[in-house]
Design a protein around this motif. Structure first.
Motif, PDB file in Angstrom:
ATOM      1  N   TRP A 149       0.819  -1.208   0.000  1.00 15.42           N
ATOM      2  CA  TRP A 149       0.000   0.000   0.000  1.00 15.42           C
ATOM      3  C   TRP A 149       0.858   1.265   0.000  1.00 15.42           C
ATOM      4  CZ3 TRP A 149       0.000   3.510   4.156  1.00 15.42           C
ATOM      5  CH2 TRP A 149      -0.804   4.634   3.929  1.00 15.42           C
TER       6      TRP A 149
ATOM      7  N   TRP B 149      -2.760  -0.091  -3.040  1.00 15.98           N
ATOM      8  CA  TRP B 149      -2.394  -1.417  -2.548  1.00 15.98           C
ATOM      9  C   TRP B 149      -2.205  -2.408  -3.692  1.00 15.98           C
ATOM     10  CZ3 TRP B 149      -5.607  -5.749  -3.172  1.00 15.98           C
ATOM     11  CH2 TRP B 149      -5.033  -6.941  -2.694  1.00 15.98           C
ATOM     12  N   GLY B 175      -5.011  -9.509   1.506  1.00 13.84           N
ATOM     13  CA  GLY B 175      -5.156  -8.067   1.300  1.00 13.84           C
ATOM     14  C   GLY B 175      -6.561  -7.683   0.884  1.00 13.84           C
TER      15      GLY B 175
END
Lengths: 189, 189
Positions: A149, B149, B175
């Motif tokens: 990120w 991200w 994620g």
DNA sequence: ACCTGAACACCGTTCAAGT
DNA sequence: ACCTGAACACCGTTCAAGT
């Protein structure tokens, strides 16, 4: 009969780093480096195997600087706060040395692969915070999420990828806060 | 007397894209393109202002392809599921055309800035999912977080930045899940 | 109107010759 | 032992001359 040295590897790498920041990677020619250290281009090959090699040395020096900066971020009792400090230090470094940062963490054709050693050292701080935040079982995944990120954010910022308006500072803080929530929420399960 | 055309702009851009993927940006020389379309290098300048210009055309074509792929991701009633689909489509594109992806979303010295129009179109799908997930007030920040991200993750993956072991597939899914949590949690406040 | 060879400036790199 | 000019291969790009 030996000639006194007119430059040194250290000089050359320093000159290369300065040129990189001021004129970009394309401006980092052997000519430019030679001019700056006061020698002719062919002489550089006495200390450096190739331009590629020189760029690698610049990359190494840059990761080392980054690692130092990240290591200097103090560890508090609050992992959320530590994450914020770390993320801000990371971004500050990128702003201070954009071309160097890009060289080691951007993802251009010219981006250098780092030694595993160097990479581990640079990752240490993030891994620590990630473990504090998400628990040891998810430390690696959490560290990757944070790094991905932050790296993506800064890359887009510096590369001009954020031109839809809005406050970038705020967006970064927003990311830090959401990331802290998301990762520590995970530790609670 | 006019000579029949031996090539076309379309041919040239197609050839350039193929060379980009097979030989990298450094291999994308005017010579190589000329050889591939069956003409001498100087002739390319009849259709293209410069190599730089040609690379820009390749970038445009690549963003358009990416936008099409992202637009094709179907919208369901579940924003969490949509986020996953979108993120996976993004990554699949990057794997299919790594060099092209890098050209438009990497962050090298050679990375192209895109037209605002093109960029907006490419961002549309993410903005939609972000709004569904985080609410309209935080749509832009959420979209930036997702994009940063995903882009950072893929950049590091393709650039060899993930060599500390662990399953990369899993880290990506990790994620996606954390991101969905973090952003929809925000909508609940 | 498009195509070409020749030429130019600018790279990285090598090497024999200088000190 | 380091430094240099000359030279080579390889870029992008220009241009006058061909068709």
């Amino acid at each position: 009969m030996p000639t006194p040295d007119r430059t040194s590897l250290e000089d050359i790498v320093r000159a290369a780093r300065e040129i990189l920041e001021s004129h970009g990677l394309a401006g980092l020619t052997m000519q430019a480096v030679a001019d700056r250290v006061g020698v002719r281009a062919p002489s550089l090959y006495k200390r450096v195997r190739s331009r590629n090699d020189l760029v690698g040395l610049v990359a190494r020096a840059t990761v080392r600087d980054l690692s130092d900066r990240l290591d200097a971020v103090v560890r508090s009792a609050d992992p959320r706060a530590d994450l914020g400090e770390l993320a801000r230090a990371f971004r500050a470094f990128a702003h201070a040395r954009p071309a160097g940062f890009r060289l080691i963490l951007g993802w251009g054709p010219e981006t250098r692969k780092l030694d595993p050693d160097e990479q581990l050292r640079a990752s240490a701080s993030v891994l620590r915070v990630a473990a504090d935040l998400a628990g040891p079982a998810h430390a690696l995944e959490a560290a990757r999420m944070i790094t991905a990120w932050a790296n993506g954010f800064i890359s887009m910022e510096l590369g001009g990828g954020f031109n839809l308006g809005g406050d970038i500072e705020e967006a970064y803080e927003f990311g830090i806060a959401r990331l802290a929530d998301a990762l520590s929420a995970d530790a609670r399960r």
